[in-house]
Design a protein around this motif. Structure first.
Motif, PDB file in Angstrom:
ATOM      1  N   LYS A 222      -6.110  -6.432-105.891  1.00  0.00           N
ATOM      2  CA  LYS A 222      -6.048  -5.978-107.286  1.00  0.00           C
ATOM      3  C   LYS A 222      -7.413  -5.452-107.668  1.00  0.00           C
ATOM      4  O   LYS A 222      -8.438  -5.924-107.176  1.00  0.00           O
ATOM      5  N   GLN A 223      -7.359  -4.516-108.667  1.00  0.00           N
ATOM      6  CA  GLN A 223      -8.612  -3.809-108.846  1.00  0.00           C
ATOM      7  C   GLN A 223      -9.742  -4.649-109.396  1.00  0.00           C
ATOM      8  O   GLN A 223     -10.765  -4.792-108.756  1.00  0.00           O
ATOM      9  N   HIS A 224      -9.569  -5.238-110.546  1.00  0.00           N
ATOM     10  CA  HIS A 224     -10.766  -5.863-111.145  1.00  0.00           C
ATOM     11  C   HIS A 224     -10.786  -7.340-110.877  1.00  0.00           C
ATOM     12  O   HIS A 224     -11.216  -8.122-111.709  1.00  0.00           O
ATOM     13  N   SER A 225     -10.319  -7.710-109.723  1.00  0.00           N
ATOM     14  CA  SER A 225     -10.194  -9.146-109.464  1.00  0.00           C
ATOM     15  C   SER A 225     -11.285  -9.578-108.492  1.00  0.00           C
ATOM     16  O   SER A 225     -11.865  -8.765-107.776  1.00  0.00           O
ATOM     17  N   THR A 226     -11.525 -10.891-108.525  1.00  0.00           N
ATOM     18  CA  THR A 226     -12.478 -11.422-107.547  1.00  0.00           C
ATOM     19  C   THR A 226     -11.870 -11.221-106.161  1.00  0.00           C
ATOM     20  O   THR A 226     -10.673 -11.418-105.978  1.00  0.00           O
ATOM     21  N   LYS A 227     -12.732 -10.912-105.184  1.00  0.00           N
ATOM     22  CA  LYS A 227     -12.223 -10.791-103.814  1.00  0.00           C
ATOM     23  C   LYS A 227     -12.207 -12.188-103.224  1.00  0.00           C
ATOM     24  O   LYS A 227     -13.085 -12.562-102.430  1.00  0.00           O
ATOM     25  N   VAL A 228     -11.201 -12.957-103.619  1.00  0.00           N
ATOM     26  CA  VAL A 228     -11.228 -14.383-103.272  1.00  0.00           C
ATOM     27  C   VAL A 228     -11.187 -14.600-101.765  1.00  0.00           C
ATOM     28  O   VAL A 228     -11.968 -15.364-101.203  1.00  0.00           O
ATOM     29  N   PHE A 229     -10.266 -13.922-101.116  1.00  0.00           N
ATOM     30  CA  PHE A 229     -10.091 -14.161 -99.675  1.00  0.00           C
ATOM     31  C   PHE A 229     -11.389 -13.830 -98.932  1.00  0.00           C
ATOM     32  O   PHE A 229     -11.886 -14.599 -98.117  1.00  0.00           O
ATOM     33  N   ARG A 230     -11.938 -12.691 -99.312  1.00  0.00           N
ATOM     34  CA  ARG A 230     -13.193 -12.316 -98.661  1.00  0.00           C
ATOM     35  C   ARG A 230     -14.244 -13.367 -98.935  1.00  0.00           C
ATOM     36  O   ARG A 230     -14.991 -13.760 -98.027  1.00  0.00           O
TER      37      ARG A 230
END
Length: 1715
Positions: free
Chosen positions: A380-388
């Motif tokens: 998703k665009q403005h989301s935290t890159k949690v997995f990364r």
């Protein structure tokens, strides 16, 4: 339960037990508590009553349960332990049979509450509550809440056991409450009811929409949240105290065990969102705010310190929330996950980090969950890159453990590794068989990095996240985390993460690949709760779905790969444990493969690079890796404020070194070490390439480059077929390998080979990637190998070969790049490099040809030529080793594929033919082997058009000057080829003609003329002519042996197979081949060097007859001339019909002449041989069946002397057809034209002229005479003369006197040629033997032939007799006067010491004597012949004989004069009668004086006999003299009237001389020893007397001569005697000189002889005066008696005896004695 408790027996037992309980109760209470007792007793009755009245006893009991239970409740009220226990037991029994109603249950709970408040029987209470709540669902609402509160209250008592039991009970009760909800839902699941929307749900006390059980559960859960949040409960009234930890545990267990309740009921979901999440976030706050200072231990704690039990439980709750309710709590989970990530920070307490890692581990084993994270956040665009972030956090976490060790860890690390111990001890490995097993130390598996040592603990089985600290619910204080625990968990997180993701994606990829294009929408493998609903419906189409999925997969990989790689690389570097290393590598490998499958090139290459770097020694300078990793290394990935630093590998990793080798670099750089880990990485790399080759694409370059370097360091060298085998390094410190690695090497090399074998399964594109990679590797290796002789890296070449070999089935697509590159390799200056290039190329070609292609090669000529073409290209390379490989390849191709080469033949033959002389022996030898194979086995299988190439190639080998044997054998091959042509002639001719027609047609179409050698001859003849031309070239090769062999072969082939040629082609053969050859040979021979050649190369000794180039060329000339002559001889009939035969004949004679006159004995002799050969041709006979060989000529040609062997050819002719057949073959219509005799005669006269020129030139004496004068040899002259008889047969009809004169000149010249002293022992007989040399024999034979011809010839011929006599007599003179040869000084053989004289005159005596015999013989036959008489032959004979006769003892040989005498006698006996006949003609007038002189010279020779002459010899010689006198007395004197008077006078004088013993009046010294010829004297006397005193004296003059002689004789005797007597008297005792004694003896003997003669004569012939003189001697003789010499006395005695005849009695009348 209901089943077992409702059976009649159970009911009966229940009743009994109840009654028993009641009885017991009444007994116990009888004294103290009478009310209870009564109640109990009434209870018994009640029970009995119920049992009696009801059929369904249990139902009845339940209805009346309040009353039934009452006694027991009262009993409990007594608070008496014993009673209470009994009652509680009884109540439990009732409950367990479910005979307690709701009301009764309420009562029971109330009673229990009281007991609880009194702290009585706490454990029993808990037990009872549990039984009550678990057996049935009668307890609801307040009663339930009261029961639960009761348990809670008991949990917080002072008693430990109670506490724990209560806690367990609470947990169970909570579970029971929720289980009821599940059961209730199950019960109502079929009844669909309208859900009521929940608006905010302000009423927290009751939730109207929920069913009873759900309501209880809801209330309970809500209060638990209240309690944990430290708020008052709404429902659980009466709670006094509560702990957060316990509350959190309960929350967690509910959430974990009953997720469906929360997911199915919106009310509960609402609770989760509104209550649980905020609560958790709030409770986390101390952890979030807390920062661990650098000196945690000493500083006072901040405001609120994180509290381990709560924090740990919170994390458990979070884990459950994320795991079970992620789809409800997407936003909240984002927060939780971010928190988790933060907890890993280095400034958080160790325990916090540990539990955080454990929590993350729980997530990592759920790939679908991770996928959802990725979809929900990262994509998703403005989301935290949690997995990364999670992945990167793990990476940073691992790095931080290495970079910031806490004090404890450092200490442990130091103790573990023993501080800074040198690598060798610390590197001890647990691997069995490795070096490190010293002293039995086993070292823990661990990571070690820059001095930080972190052990690896075994945590959980792969794929399950079994936590340790998250389970420590009993600990209050933070536990001490063991060294390495966090690291181990983090490590497993990474591994499980990789495994999970890759398995999931690969499974889905697999499904996508196998599914049909449109599949049911539930094909998506992720559970529905995790994917957004709209995903599903939009993806109605499979392809959309696939693109969506692919996007997710790619995002997941892109999100995690950097962090993963950073962490894994670091761990790989730090790992000291084989198993750990294996896992890390496996993770990197699976990631690389996954990236490859998804086409993510950067990430794929990054992982591959990591494995590659791991395989190589630290800091290994490998450009490929450095260029590709430039993008990755030394660059920090900035991930939302977190830095993941790519740490470069540390060099001092404590790894065991298993191999030491040399780096593959331009400059030698010492050695590098490979550790066992490098080998492990290498195996991973191999496995990657093997299993995932198809997705490697451009990374093949990386993989192969690394493998190449490893292979190099390990010292693997390519073997057959390109497989690498352990080999020794060629230079530098050789590779050192431990046993461990030695056993691994075969395995590694095997895997390496399998890796390339598996390339056959790659698709074409991948295969091209692989080949391009190999080619560029190879180019690099080539660049490195330039300009130095170091061992190059052959990895790429070897593997190109392996790849080619396994991909034979589609070889066409890779053949050009493959072979193109290998050809470049073959030209490399480094020998090892190009050797392998050639090895690879040739192996591929061989394999390609033997491979079973579809369609087969025989039908796919284009492919066959494609495969063979590189073989031809190799011919452009000059390196001999490459060419050797090329040729070996050709040889093998021939051996295996020779039969099926077809159109490939010109290529293959071209390869052999491309070898040049300067290319070294072994090359030529190998090429030649190929050719031999072709000639022996494959001529029949190749197209006939290639035969000419074979001839050319074979010829070219003959001309190679490297190896003589090859040249010779190649000539043999040419013979075999010719044989093949001969046997298959018809077939070849047919095929060639067919081919010719095709080419002719093509040429006409193109408008060009057909150009081939020897055009216009037919193609088959051209083939022959090419063969002859080749052999002709070889006949003038610089090497003698080659020339010889070629010559023999050329003439043999022409001889044996010439019959196949068209008639007209012979013209070409004679003029273009044979005469051309003769010209060249003559030119070379005459210009050849006369320098001596020391040795024939190597240690071959050269015979002196071949030790100059000139002599060697001579042999060639000989052979060539002989060959041509033989062809002229055997093919005469054929050649004569060609038209220009006479020119050819002249040219041939010219050649023979120039050869015969060459200054070389061998050549000249052989030329004569050839001359002889062509002369043996008889004129053609008229019959058709004329045999091939001419009949023996009827002239005796003497056999040649042994030293001159015929230079015949080694091969016998293959076939002899009759001439007729042969000529018939050429022109079957007309019979052969018989040539004119006239034309024939011209040929023979041409031959005679040549012969005369040869003879006169060769026998002409030299003008000047120096050492170098060439003098023809005896065999030559012999042969020359021997030719004449044969030649004469053809020309005798026209042979004139002039010709005879010419002949005489030559014969005389030939005879007078001397012999060289070194040859003389072989040619000359020893001096004493009277043997003729061959030459002399030949001369005599020639004359013999002539005289025989004259004998039978015409009158005109007979005038030649005198000339023959002249010739012979000239020879006779040689006996005494050897001929001079120009100015040449010769020595007589007798006094020539062989080494002093250059030239030795022959012993001419036997020859002269033989000539003399011939003369006598001939004269006997021809004495009366007119010409003989007219030409005064007799006179000439006598004149000639006069010389030896007058020399007598001075003759060179004693036999000469004896033979001369006997010959004279013979001739005279025949000739004198003839002379007397012709007396009147005056033809013999001049003969008589000659004869007289001859007699005189002989009888009174001036030469003295040799000293050693024996008496017998002397007497024999004397008898010869006597014979002569007898001849005079019988043959001459009786016919005095026919004889001139002067002659008779001379004879008489001569006889007179003979009759006196001594001719000289005074004896000189020289004559002392002459023995007296008494017999001769007698004979002379007798003859003299006979003729003097005969009655037939015709003239007084004759008688006067005789008497005169006598008186002189007697007078001299008298004088001698007187002088002797005088001397004797004077000498006294001294003996007289010897000569005087001899003289007196002589005289005495003469006297006795005279008296004898006188007595024999007719008395009337003796003059009286003579007698008087005789008698007058008597007194003088008597005087001598006194002499002292006995010899004189005996002579005297003989002289005196005859005087007795004068003793007569005196006559009566005495006359006067004076006259």
């Amino acid at each position: 339960m209901a089943g077992t408790t409702s059976s009649p027996e159970a009911v009966k037992k229940l009743l009994e037990n109840m009654q028993g309980d009641l009885r017991g109760l009444s007994l116990e209470c009888r004294k103290k508590f009478p009310p209870v007792k009564e109640a109990a007793e009434s209870g018994i009755i009640k029970v009995k009553t119920i049992a009696a009245r009801n059929t369904d006893i249990l139902a009845a009991l339940k209805e009346n349960s309040s009353e039934v239970v009452q006694p027991f409740l009262m009993g409990c009220g007594t608070k008496e332990p014993k009673i209470t226990q009994l009652c509680l037991a009884a109540i439990q029994r009732l409950m367990s049979h479910e005979v307690v109603s709701e009301v009764a249950a309420g009562n029971v709970i109330n009673m229990l509450w009281q007991l609880m408040e009194n702290s009585l029987e706490e454990l029993k209470l808990l037990q009872t509550v549990l039984v009550l709540l678990t057996t049935n669902t009668v307890v609801h609402d307040e009663a339930l809440s009261k029961a639960i509160v009761l348990c809670f209250r008991l949990h917080f008592t002072k008693d430990n056991i109670t506490n724990n039991t209560a806690a367990a009970t609470v947990r169970q009760v909570v579970t029971v409450v929720f289980e009821r909800v599940v059961a209730e839902d199950e019960h109502y699941k079929d009844i669909v009811e309208q859900p009521v929307g929940i608006q905010g749900n302000s009423n927290r006390r009751s939730v109207s929409t929920l069913k009873p059980c759900a309501k209880d559960a809801y209330m309970l859960f809500q209060d638990l949240c209240q309690l944990v949040n430290a708020d008052a409960p709404y429902w659980l009234v009466g709670m006094t105290e509560m702990t957060r930890t316990f509350g959190l545990e309960l929350l967690e267990s509910v959430l974990n065990d009953f997720p469906q309740v929360f997911l199915q009921h919106q009310e509960f979901s609402f609770l989760l969102k509104e209550r649980v999440c905020p609560l958790v976030i709030k409770l986390f706050s101390p952890n979030i705010k807390f920062r661990q200072g650098s000196n945690t231990s000493s500083s006072p704690a901040p405001v609120e310190k994180p509290y381990f039990p709560i924090c740990m439980r919170l994390l458990r709750v979070v884990s459950v929330l994320i795991k079970q309710f992620y789809s409800l709590l997407v936003t909240e989970c984002e927060i939780f996950l971010s928190l988790l990530v933060k907890f890993l920070d280095a400034d958080k307490p160790q325990w916090l980090r540990a539990v955080a890692v454990e929590s993350i581990h729980r997530l990592c084993v759920q790939p679908q969950l991770l996928r959802s994270f990725c979809q929900s956040y990262d994509m998703k665009q403005h989301s935290t890159k949690v997995f990364r972030d999670i992945v990167n956090a793990l990476g940073s976490f691992i790095q931080s453990l290495f970079l910031v060790p806490n004090t404890g860890n450092a200490a442990v690390a130091a103790s573990q590794t023993g501080g800074n111990v040198p690598v060798s001890t610390a590197s001890a490995q647990t691997n069995p068989g490795m070096l490190g097993m010293s002293g039995g130390v086993t070292v823990l598996p661990a990571f070690e990095y820059r001095g930080t040592w972190i052990p690896i603990l075994s945590i959980s089985a792969q794929g399950s996240a079994k936590a340790t600290y998250l389970e420590m619910l009993d600990k209050v204080e933070p536990p001490t985390i063991p060294e390495g625990y966090a690291m181990s968990v983090a490590f497993h997180c990474l591994l499980d993460l990789v495994r999970g993701i890759t398995n999931m994606i690969e499974e889905e990829l697999g499904q996508v690949e196998t599914d049909s294009p449109i599949a049911p929408s539930d094909a998506q493998s992720s559970p529905s709760q995790f994917s957004d609903p709209q995903d599903f419906h939009s993806a109605s189409d499979q392809t959309d779905k696939e693109t969506v999925s692919r996007a997710v997969w790619e995002e997941m990989v892109n999100a995690c790969w950097c962090g993963l790689l950073a962490a894994l690389s670091l761990l790989l570097d730090a790992s000291t444990d084989e198993a750990a290393t294996e896992n890390i590598l496996k993770a990197e490998l699976t990631m690389a493969a996954l990236c490859g499958k998804l086409g993510l090139v950067t990430s794929r290459d990054a992982f591959i690079t990591a494995i590659c770097k791991g395989s190589l020694p630290p800091h290994y300078a490998l450009t490929v890796l450095n260029t590709t990793t430039a993008a990755l290394s030394n660059k920090t990935y900035s991930i939302q404020g977190q830095n993941v630093q790519m740490i470069s590998p540390s060099s001092e990793s404590h790894q065991q070194v298993v191999a030491v080798g040399q780096p593959l670099a331009l400059q030698p750089q010492g050695t590098v070490m490979l550790t066992s880990k490098n080998i492990q990485c290498m195996r991973t790399l191999l496995s990657l390439a093997h299993c995932h080759g198809a997705v490697l694409g451009t990374s093949w370059q990386l993989v192969l480059a690394t493998l190449q370097h490893l292979v190099w360091i390990l010292g693997l060298k390519p073997g057959v077929g390109g497989a690498l085998k352990p080999g020794r390094a060629v230079e530098g410190p050789s590779t050192v390998l431990t046993t461990a690695v030695m056993t691994d090497l075969p395995v590694i090399s095997n895997i390496l080979s399998r890796l390339f074998e598996s390339s056959q399964y790659l698709d074409d594109v991948s295969l091209h990637h692989l080949i391009n990679a190999l080619c560029s590797l190879s180019l690099e290796a080539m660049d490195m190998a330039y300009g130095n002789n170091k061992e190059p890296s052959l990895f790429a070449v070897a593997k190109l070969l392996e790849t080619g070999l396994v991909n034979m089935h589609r070889i066409e697509i890779l053949w050009r790049p493959l072979t193109g590159h290998l050809l470049e390799v073959c030209q490399h200056p480094n020998s090892r490099m190009r050797e392998w290039g050639a090895e690879a190329l040739t192996s591929l070609i061989k394999a390609g040809l033997t491979f079973n292609h579809e369609p087969p090669l025989s039908q796919n000529q284009r492919l066959q030529l494609l495969l063979l073409n590189p073989l031809k290209e190799l011919s452009n390379i000059n390196h001999p080793d490459i060419r050797l490989k090329q040729l070996e390849c050709v040889l093998q191709i021939l051996q295996s594929q020779g039969d099926s080469l077809g159109p490939g033949w010109p290529l293959v033959l071209g390869v052999m033919g491309a070898i040049r002389s300067d290319q070294g022996e072994s090359l030529i030898r190998t090429a030649f082997q190929c050719l031999q194979l072709v000639v022996t086995d494959f001529l029949p299988t190749m197209p006939c058009t290639c035969l000419q190439i074979v001839v050319d190639v074979a010829g070219s080998f003959g001309l190679h000057n490297q190896e003589l044997n090859i040249s010779l054998t190649s000539i043999g091959l040419l013979w075999n080829i010719s044989d093949y042509f001969f046997q298959r002639g018809e077939m070849i001719e047919k095929e060639l003609n067919k081919e010719e027609a095709v080419q002719q047609k093509q040429a006409e179409e193109k408008g060009i003329t057909l150009n081939r050698p020897f055009h216009p001859a037919p193609p088959f003849d051209c083939l022959w002519l090419c063969l002859y031309a080749k052999l002709g070239e070889l006949c003038v090769d610089p090497r003698p042996a080659v020339r010889k062999s070629a010559g023999q072969t050329l003439f043999s082939t022409i001889g044996a197979h010439g019959t196949l040629l068209q008639h007209s082609t012979w013209h070409t053969v004679i003029w273009k081949v044979l005469f051309h050859l003769l010209d060249r040979v003559r030119e070379s021979s005459t210009t050849a060097d006369k320098e001596k050649i020391e040795s024939g190369g190597g240690n071959i000794l050269i015979h002196h007859s071949r030790d100059t180039a000139e002599k060697q060329w001579a042999e060639t000339w000989v052979l060539t001339l002989a060959g041509v002559a033989r062809i002229f001889n055997t093919r005469r009939y054929l050649l004569q019909s060609l038209g220009d035969f006479s020119q050819a004949w002249d040219v041939l004679l010219d050649h023979i002449q120039s050869a015969a006159l060459s200054k070389n004995n061998e050549v000249s002799l052989a030329a004569l041989k050839s001359f002889q050969e062509i002369l043996q041709i008889v004129s053609p006979v008229r019959e058709m069946e004329k045999p091939d060989t001419p009949p023996a000529i009827n002239v005796p040609v003497p056999v040649l002397i042994g030293t001159v062997t015929a230079t015949g050819l080694g091969r016998s002719f293959m076939r002899t057809d009759s001439i007729g057949e042969r000529i018939g073959r050429y022109n079957a219509t007309e019979p052969p034209a018989v040539t004119d005799e006239i034309e024939d005669l011209d040929l023979w006269w041409a031959a005679w002229n040549s012969w005369f020129r040869i003879g006169s030139e060769s026998t002409k004496p030299p003008v000047s005479c120096d050492k170098m004068t060439f003098i023809p040899s005896q065999p030559f002259l012999t042969a020359l003369i021997q030719i004449f008889p044969a030649l004469y047969q053809h020309i005798k009809t026209g042979f004139s006197m002039d010709d005879l004169q010419k002949l005489g000149v030559i014969l005389h010249g030939a005879i007078s040629v001397p012999i060289s002293s070194d040859a003389s022992p072989f040619i000359l007989p020893s001096y004493t033997e009277a043997v003729l040399t061959s030459l002399q024999e030949a001369v005599l034979t020639a004359l013999d032939v002539l005289q025989k011809a004259i004998c039978v010839g015409s009158e005109s011929m007979q005038i030649m007799y005198p000339a023959i006599f002249d010739q012979l007599l000239a020879f006779v003179e040689f006996s005494c006067k050897p001929p001079q040869y120009g100015q040449l000084e010769t020595k007589n053989i007798a006094n020539a010491k062989y080494n002093q004289a250059e030239w030795v005159a022959l012993n001419y005596v036997p020859f002269a004597e033989r000539s003399l015999e011939v003369v006598v013989d001939l004269y006997q036959k021809t004495a009366c012949h007119k010409a003989v008489v007219n030409e005064r032959v007799l006179q000439n004979i006598i004149k000639t004989l006069r010389m030896p006769l007058s020399l007598k003892y001075a003759c060179p040989s004693e036999s000469t004069w004896k033979l001369a005498v006997s010959s004279l006698l013979k001739v005279l006996s025949i000739g004198l009668p003839v002379a007397r006949q012709h007396a009147s003609s005056g033809k013999f007038d001049s003969m008589w004086p000659e004869l007289a002189n001859t007699f005189e010279n002989f009888l009174f020779t001036k030469s003295s006999p040799p000293d050693n002459l024996s008496i017998q010899e002397f007497q024999r010689n004397e008898s010869i003299d006597v014979e002569v006198v007898q001849l005079i007395s019988t043959e001459i004197l009786p016919y005095a009237n026919f004889i001139p008077k002067e002659f008779v006078g001379q004879i008489m004088t001569m006889l007179n001389r003979g009759s006196i013993h001594s001719q000289s009046s005074s004896f000189t010294e020289a004559e002392i020893d002459i023995r007296m010829r008494e017999e001769f004297s007698k004979m002379c006397f007798e003859t003299l007397l006979q003729f003097s005193f005969s009655n037939k004296v015709t003239t007084p003059q004759e008688g006067y001569i005789s008497r005169m002689a006598l008186s002189v004789l007697l007078k001299r005797s008298q004088d001698v005697l007187y002088r002797y007597i005088e001397d004797e008297r004077l000498s006294g005792k001294c003996p007289l000189p010897r000569q005087q004694v001899t003289e007196i003896i002589f005289v005495l003997k003469a006297v006795s002889t005279l008296i004898d003669s006188l007595k024999k004569t007719q008395p009337e012939n003796v003059d009286a005066n003579t007698w008087a003189q005789v008698i007058a001697l008597y007194p003088t003789l008597v005087e001598c008696i006194t002499c002292s010499s006995s010899e004189v006395c005996s002579a005297l005695k003989e002289a005196l005896v005859p005087f007795k005849d004068f003793m007569h009695p005196p006559a009566s009348k005495v006359q006067n004695g004076e006259s």
